[in-house]
Motif scaffolding. Sequence first.
Motif, PDB file in Angstrom:
ATOM      1  N   GLU A 212       0.210  16.749  -1.324  1.00 55.23           N
ATOM      2  CA  GLU A 212       0.754  15.904  -0.251  1.00 55.23           C
ATOM      3  C   GLU A 212       1.330  16.745   0.877  1.00 55.23           C
TER       4      GLU A 212
ATOM      5  N   ARG B  68      -0.195  16.947   4.750  1.00 55.24           N
ATOM      6  CA  ARG B  68       0.641  16.645   5.912  1.00 55.24           C
ATOM      7  C   ARG B  68       0.660  17.835   6.875  1.00 55.24           C
TER       8      ARG B  68
ATOM      9  N   LEU C 170       5.020  12.206  11.004  1.00 62.49           N
ATOM     10  CA  LEU C 170       4.271  12.232   9.748  1.00 62.49           C
ATOM     11  C   LEU C 170       5.135  12.608   8.547  1.00 62.49           C
ATOM     12  N   GLU C 171       6.324  13.145   8.804  1.00 61.00           N
ATOM     13  CA  GLU C 171       7.206  13.515   7.699  1.00 61.00           C
ATOM     14  C   GLU C 171       7.720  12.296   6.939  1.00 61.00           C
TER      15      GLU C 171
ATOM     16  N   LEU D 272      -0.855   8.881   4.454  1.00 57.59           N
ATOM     17  CA  LEU D 272      -1.506  10.097   4.951  1.00 57.59           C
ATOM     18  C   LEU D 272      -2.987  10.120   4.569  1.00 57.59           C
TER      19      LEU D 272
END
Length: 297
Positions: free
Chosen positions: A87, A91, A156-157, A164
């Motif tokens: 993950e 990201r 996106l965090e 995602l």
Amino acid sequence: MPKPAHTTPQQIALLQSRNMSFRNIADAPHFLANISYYRLKGYWWEMQDDFVNHHFQNGSFFEDAIDLYNFDRHFRLIVFNAVERIEIALRTKLIYHLSLAHGSEWYLNPALFDKQKEFAMFVSKIYNDMGRSSEEFIVKHFQNHPTEHPESWKGLEVLTLGTLSKLYQNLKHQLPEKNTIAQEFGLNNQKHLASWLLAITVVRNIVAHHGRLWNRVVINKYDWPPTPKKPLLTYVPNNYQRRKIFPLLSAILYMNNQVSPGHSLKQELFNLFAQFPNVQLAKMGFPADWQNEPIWT
């Protein structure tokens, strides 16, 4: 008609009436007071010889179900750590490659995405997620820049692996950055990466909700690369084989090899299998000679 609730002694008596044995019945109330009867049911299910009347085979022990539960608990933690690396890498790669090529707000650019309905749903979701987020960097962004969209390295965090994965899948296939990300995960085809990520998300959600992973049927169908960049398995798992965790676990190991060299995932699994030698790995889809498969040697 709803079934009546049972006290712990009644639960033990019910198991005994169904031919369940106990090596130390004095310990059983402690386990049933802290691990629900219904949760343990998934671990003693295959001990039955009558699945209608829930009668157990001779030699079925309550403690074996507890061992299997403990194995699965440790197994889930190992898998969760491995999925976390994937993950974070996904990201990072999305932010890095797409921001350099298309600007820091690329994730809000509809021209980069195939399905506009899914893109619109994504934009709505990310703003909801950012609005609910208590992360200091998000809060400060809207305090200091109320009229500006957060850069992708902020926005996106707050996204989950599932979001995602869908974001990556919906990127236009012609974008060279999409192919670059697949290559960096060790795959020649971006379609295979998107498919793996969506399946791994299902596993991640099972683990996050403390669901049973041992002997779990993977309901999410996924593709398999016939020619991965590096050795993986000596065969292409068929759809039936992909319903068990072994092929997907091999894929998770493969991806970890690419994004986190030097990880201890394989050794952690070997140690766990040695600690619980009575666990039947075949029930998880492990073939008889699994240790000779390239990814596991």
